[in-house]
Design a protein around this motif. Structure first.
Motif, PDB file in Angstrom:
ATOM      1  N   LEU A 287       1.259   0.349   0.213  1.00 54.78           N
ATOM      2  CA  LEU A 287       2.647   0.619   0.555  1.00 54.78           C
ATOM      3  C   LEU A 287       3.538  -0.188  -0.377  1.00 54.78           C
ATOM      4  O   LEU A 287       3.301  -1.380  -0.611  1.00 54.78           O
ATOM      5  N   MET A 288       4.568   0.466  -0.921  1.00 53.91           N
ATOM      6  CA  MET A 288       5.448  -0.163  -1.894  1.00 53.91           C
ATOM      7  C   MET A 288       6.884  -0.056  -1.423  1.00 53.91           C
ATOM      8  O   MET A 288       7.367   1.044  -1.150  1.00 53.91           O
ATOM      9  N   LEU A 289       7.555  -1.184  -1.323  1.00 55.24           N
ATOM     10  CA  LEU A 289       8.988  -1.211  -1.076  1.00 55.24           C
ATOM     11  C   LEU A 289       9.677  -1.201  -2.429  1.00 55.24           C
ATOM     12  O   LEU A 289       9.417  -2.074  -3.267  1.00 55.24           O
ATOM     13  N   ILE A 290      10.526  -0.214  -2.668  1.00 54.32           N
ATOM     14  CA  ILE A 290      11.232  -0.144  -3.945  1.00 54.32           C
ATOM     15  C   ILE A 290      12.731  -0.230  -3.696  1.00 54.32           C
ATOM     16  O   ILE A 290      13.248   0.235  -2.679  1.00 54.32           O
ATOM     17  N   GLY A 291      13.436  -0.874  -4.630  1.00 59.68           N
ATOM     18  CA  GLY A 291      14.871  -1.053  -4.506  1.00 59.68           C
ATOM     19  C   GLY A 291      15.470  -1.415  -5.851  1.00 59.68           C
ATOM     20  O   GLY A 291      14.772  -1.450  -6.875  1.00 59.68           O
ATOM     21  N   PRO A 292      16.768  -1.718  -5.890  1.00 63.19           N
ATOM     22  CA  PRO A 292      17.435  -1.969  -7.162  1.00 63.19           C
ATOM     23  C   PRO A 292      16.818  -3.132  -7.935  1.00 63.19           C
ATOM     24  O   PRO A 292      16.438  -4.155  -7.364  1.00 63.19           O
ATOM     25  N   THR A 293      16.743  -2.962  -9.247  1.00 67.36           N
ATOM     26  CA  THR A 293      16.284  -4.028 -10.135  1.00 67.36           C
ATOM     27  C   THR A 293      17.397  -5.025 -10.399  1.00 67.36           C
ATOM     28  O   THR A 293      17.172  -6.233 -10.414  1.00 67.36           O
ATOM     29  N   MET A 294      18.600  -4.526 -10.609  1.00 73.52           N
ATOM     30  CA  MET A 294      19.739  -5.392 -10.891  1.00 73.52           C
ATOM     31  C   MET A 294      20.283  -5.981  -9.590  1.00 73.52           C
ATOM     32  O   MET A 294      19.880  -5.610  -8.494  1.00 73.52           O
ATOM     33  N   ALA A 295      21.265  -6.890  -9.731  1.00 73.02           N
ATOM     34  CA  ALA A 295      21.899  -7.504  -8.568  1.00 73.02           C
ATOM     35  C   ALA A 295      22.991  -6.565  -8.063  1.00 73.02           C
ATOM     36  O   ALA A 295      24.177  -6.768  -8.322  1.00 73.02           O
ATOM     37  N   LEU A 296      22.569  -5.522  -7.355  1.00 73.87           N
ATOM     38  CA  LEU A 296      23.519  -4.548  -6.836  1.00 73.87           C
ATOM     39  C   LEU A 296      22.972  -3.910  -5.570  1.00 73.87           C
ATOM     40  O   LEU A 296      21.800  -4.054  -5.233  1.00 73.87           O
ATOM     41  N   ASP A 297      23.864  -3.221  -4.859  1.00 73.16           N
ATOM     42  CA  ASP A 297      23.455  -2.480  -3.677  1.00 73.16           C
ATOM     43  C   ASP A 297      22.878  -1.140  -4.111  1.00 73.16           C
ATOM     44  O   ASP A 297      23.271  -0.576  -5.133  1.00 73.16           O
ATOM     45  N   GLY A 298      21.951  -0.610  -3.340  1.00 75.56           N
ATOM     46  CA  GLY A 298      21.392   0.690  -3.691  1.00 75.56           C
ATOM     47  C   GLY A 298      20.275   1.084  -2.761  1.00 75.56           C
ATOM     48  O   GLY A 298      19.882   0.335  -1.871  1.00 75.56           O
ATOM     49  N   HIS A 299      19.769   2.283  -2.980  1.00 76.80           N
ATOM     50  CA  HIS A 299      18.751   2.844  -2.106  1.00 76.80           C
ATOM     51  C   HIS A 299      17.481   2.001  -2.117  1.00 76.80           C
ATOM     52  O   HIS A 299      17.091   1.438  -3.137  1.00 76.80           O
ATOM     53  N   CYS A 300      16.835   1.943  -0.956  1.00 74.51           N
ATOM     54  CA  CYS A 300      15.527   1.294  -0.809  1.00 74.51           C
ATOM     55  C   CYS A 300      14.593   2.284  -0.118  1.00 74.51           C
ATOM     56  O   CYS A 300      14.954   2.859   0.918  1.00 74.51           O
ATOM     57  N   HIS A 301      13.413   2.481  -0.674  1.00 77.94           N
ATOM     58  CA  HIS A 301      12.452   3.424  -0.137  1.00 77.94           C
ATOM     59  C   HIS A 301      11.104   2.735   0.048  1.00 77.94           C
ATOM     60  O   HIS A 301      10.828   1.700  -0.567  1.00 77.94           O
ATOM     61  N   VAL A 302      10.262   3.332   0.886  1.00 75.88           N
ATOM     62  CA  VAL A 302       8.863   2.929   0.993  1.00 75.88           C
ATOM     63  C   VAL A 302       8.008   4.075   0.484  1.00 75.88           C
ATOM     64  O   VAL A 302       8.142   5.217   0.947  1.00 75.88           O
ATOM     65  N   LEU A 303       7.169   3.774  -0.497  1.00 76.86           N
ATOM     66  CA  LEU A 303       6.234   4.735  -1.064  1.00 76.86           C
ATOM     67  C   LEU A 303       4.819   4.387  -0.616  1.00 76.86           C
ATOM     68  O   LEU A 303       4.523   3.240  -0.296  1.00 76.86           O
ATOM     69  N   ARG A 304       3.932   5.378  -0.648  1.00 71.81           N
ATOM     70  CA  ARG A 304       2.514   5.139  -0.374  1.00 71.81           C
ATOM     71  C   ARG A 304       1.708   5.628  -1.568  1.00 71.81           C
ATOM     72  O   ARG A 304       1.730   6.806  -1.901  1.00 71.81           O
ATOM     73  N   TRP A 305       0.996   4.708  -2.198  1.00 70.60           N
ATOM     74  CA  TRP A 305       0.079   5.018  -3.297  1.00 70.60           C
ATOM     75  C   TRP A 305      -1.275   5.298  -2.671  1.00 70.60           C
ATOM     76  O   TRP A 305      -1.928   4.401  -2.161  1.00 70.60           O
ATOM     77  N   LEU A 306      -1.683   6.545  -2.678  1.00 76.94           N
ATOM     78  CA  LEU A 306      -2.921   6.958  -2.024  1.00 76.94           C
ATOM     79  C   LEU A 306      -4.137   6.472  -2.801  1.00 76.94           C
ATOM     80  O   LEU A 306      -4.200   6.578  -4.030  1.00 76.94           O
ATOM     81  N   ASP A 307      -5.123   5.944  -2.066  1.00 75.08           N
ATOM     82  CA  ASP A 307      -6.397   5.500  -2.649  1.00 75.08           C
ATOM     83  C   ASP A 307      -6.182   4.507  -3.794  1.00 75.08           C
ATOM     84  O   ASP A 307      -6.866   4.542  -4.814  1.00 75.08           O
ATOM     85  N   ALA A 308      -5.246   3.603  -3.606  1.00 69.49           N
ATOM     86  CA  ALA A 308      -4.920   2.638  -4.652  1.00 69.49           C
ATOM     87  C   ALA A 308      -6.112   1.778  -5.043  1.00 69.49           C
ATOM     88  O   ALA A 308      -6.312   1.465  -6.220  1.00 69.49           O
ATOM     89  N   THR A 309      -6.936   1.387  -4.060  1.00 66.51           N
ATOM     90  CA  THR A 309      -8.037   0.478  -4.372  1.00 66.51           C
ATOM     91  C   THR A 309      -9.146   1.155  -5.174  1.00 66.51           C
ATOM     92  O   THR A 309      -9.993   0.479  -5.751  1.00 66.51           O
ATOM     93  N   ALA A 310      -9.141   2.491  -5.211  1.00 63.04           N
ATOM     94  CA  ALA A 310     -10.124   3.217  -6.012  1.00 63.04           C
ATOM     95  C   ALA A 310      -9.633   3.472  -7.430  1.00 63.04           C
ATOM     96  O   ALA A 310     -10.372   4.007  -8.252  1.00 63.04           O
ATOM     97  N   HIS A 311      -8.404   3.090  -7.708  1.00 63.49           N
ATOM     98  CA  HIS A 311      -7.785   3.343  -9.011  1.00 63.49           C
ATOM     99  C   HIS A 311      -8.082   2.156  -9.917  1.00 63.49           C
ATOM    100  O   HIS A 311      -7.536   1.074  -9.728  1.00 63.49           O
ATOM    101  N   ALA A 312      -8.936   2.322 -10.890  1.00 61.47           N
ATOM    102  CA  ALA A 312      -9.418   1.195 -11.683  1.00 61.47           C
ATOM    103  C   ALA A 312      -9.159   1.372 -13.174  1.00 61.47           C
ATOM    104  O   ALA A 312      -9.900   0.848 -14.009  1.00 61.47           O
ATOM    105  N   THR A 313      -8.114   2.101 -13.541  1.00 65.27           N
ATOM    106  CA  THR A 313      -7.744   2.246 -14.950  1.00 65.27           C
ATOM    107  C   THR A 313      -6.243   2.064 -15.088  1.00 65.27           C
ATOM    108  O   THR A 313      -5.473   2.385 -14.182  1.00 65.27           O
ATOM    109  N   SER A 314      -5.816   1.547 -16.234  1.00 62.12           N
ATOM    110  CA  SER A 314      -4.393   1.432 -16.519  1.00 62.12           C
ATOM    111  C   SER A 314      -3.817   2.815 -16.808  1.00 62.12           C
ATOM    112  O   SER A 314      -4.516   3.708 -17.275  1.00 62.12           O
ATOM    113  N   GLY A 315      -2.520   2.984 -16.523  1.00 63.53           N
ATOM    114  CA  GLY A 315      -1.871   4.237 -16.875  1.00 63.53           C
ATOM    115  C   GLY A 315      -0.741   4.580 -15.932  1.00 63.53           C
ATOM    116  O   GLY A 315      -0.381   3.802 -15.036  1.00 63.53           O
TER     117      GLY A 315
END
Length: 383
Positions: A287-315
């Motif tokens: 589960l990933m909480l995403i939000g603004p990179t800069m010092a500003l107000d903005g949308h925040c979402h929760v994403l789900r990366w499916l089968d993340a622990t089985a992902h063993a390559t960069s990209g």
């Protein structure tokens, strides 16, 4: 998340589809903390400056980004935690800037009997303080960039079960001992491993909140560690770094070479320009909480990366492996989602969400308490 086809006006490769739904808290959990008069290491009230959260049994661990401590509150009833106790990491580690030096702790995680802790590893530009300085002095202040060596911390401490469900971070327990990446006043060993990375290297001299290198989340599975970057963001893509850490000498962790000669993997996600603000492993998913990179107000979402622990390559992770679960409520100038932790109850999975600069309705200044949200996590798709 859906593919949008070619990079054309109104769309781009691997584009994220943002749902209209905003998560509504099922209920709230009260966190009762001590006043700053009882915490000499805190300049501002601790309950207004929470940057990370992690749970172990009936113990909830919190961090403030201005201290070198971990805070613990314990369950008093179903929706209330208290009996606050502060643990100094300077009692466990020889911190390069000393036990009072700011660590900018931005991520906590528990796994396999350890509490993991990560600092931001970021630079900090001095605030202009225009209300206290004239225009010229304020401008000069903004040329100053600070490097605080305690921020370059990544390590783990054993959790000692003092009584059923009550855990304390200690130097050693049950054959487990505290360990961290090699600490130094002069350099960060993690940034040394990344120093020639073609994506990340140009951002190490840029301060946080300006798209500079800035860690804000951690997730762990045994010796595998994922670090979520608030910045940099590349062409709308956020980044997770993955390490495999082992204790090579007493108290010192080192990363294995897992991607050719590199000691890390890089996972890129289309986050529509948002940075990764926290991570939490949920079984094989992330589960990933995403939000603004800069010092500003903005949308925040929760994403789900499916089968993340089985992902063993960069990209770049394909859009069909990532779900946009929901948007979180956020406020203007205040009430920014900052930390997440999974919460199991009655066969249901929820997410505990803590906020930085919480809105007035979350605070009880008389009791130095704040309220965190519990929101439902949608079921994982079959298959």
């Amino acid at each position: 998340m859906n593919d949008a086809g070619a990079d054309t006006p109104g769309g781009r490769d691997n584009e994220t589809t943002v749902p209209a739904e905003t998560a509504v808290a099922r209920r709230q959990v009260k966190l009762e903390l001590a006043s700053k008069e009882h915490l000499r290491h805190v300049d501002d009230p601790l309950h207004e400056d929470i940057s990370a959260v992690a749970k172990a049994g009936n113990s909830l661990f919190l961090a403030c980004d201005e201290t070198a401590t971990v805070e613990r509150v314990v369950r008093l009833d179903d929706d209330r935690f208290g009996n606050h106790r502060s643990f100094s990491l300077g009692d466990i580690f020889d911190l390069p800037a000393g036990p009072e030096g700011e660590m900018d702790i931005e991520g906590l995680a528990t796994d396999s009997g350890y509490l993991w802790i990560v600092g931001s590893h970021s630079l900090k530009r001095t605030k202009p303080k225009r209300e206290k300085k004239d225009a010229s002095d304020a401008l000069d202040r903004m040329t100053e960039i600070e490097r605080e060596p305690n921020r370059y911390f990544l390590g783990r401490v054993p959790l000692l079960e003092e009584s059923p469900g009550l855990y304390a971070p200690v130097r050693e327990a049950g054959g487990r001992r505290a360990a961290s990446l090699k600490l130094s006043r002069r350099k960060s060993i993690l940034i040394e491993w990344l120093h020639d990375d073609p994506h990340l290297a140009p951002f190490f001299d840029i301060p946080s909140k300006e798209n500079g290198f800035d860690i804000e989340g951690i997730a762990v599975k045994e010796n595998r560690v994922w670090l979520g970057l608030r910045g940099p963001v590349f062409r709308g893509h956020g980044v997770i770094l993955e390490l495999e850490l082992k204790e090579k000498s007493e108290g010192v962790l080192k990363a294995r070479r897992i991607d050719g000669e590199r000691r890390y993997r890089k996972h890129f996600f289309d986050t529509r320009g948002l940075g990764i603000r926290d991570l939490r492993r949920d079984g094989q998913d992330m589960l990933m909480l995403i939000g603004p990179t800069m010092a500003l107000d903005g949308h925040c979402h929760v994403l789900r990366w499916l089968d993340a622990t089985a992902h063993a390559t960069s990209g770049v992770v394909h859009a069909d492996r990532v779900e946009d679960l929901f948007e979180l409520e956020y406020g203007l100038d205040r009430d920014h989602p900052e930390g997440i932790e999974t919460w199991r109850e009655g066969g249901r999975t929820m997410l505990l969400v803590v906020h930085d600069a919480p809105a007035e309705h979350r605070l009880d200044k008389g009791d130095f308490a704040l309220w965190a949200d519990l929101v439902d996590v949608p079921p994982r798709p079959r298959g």
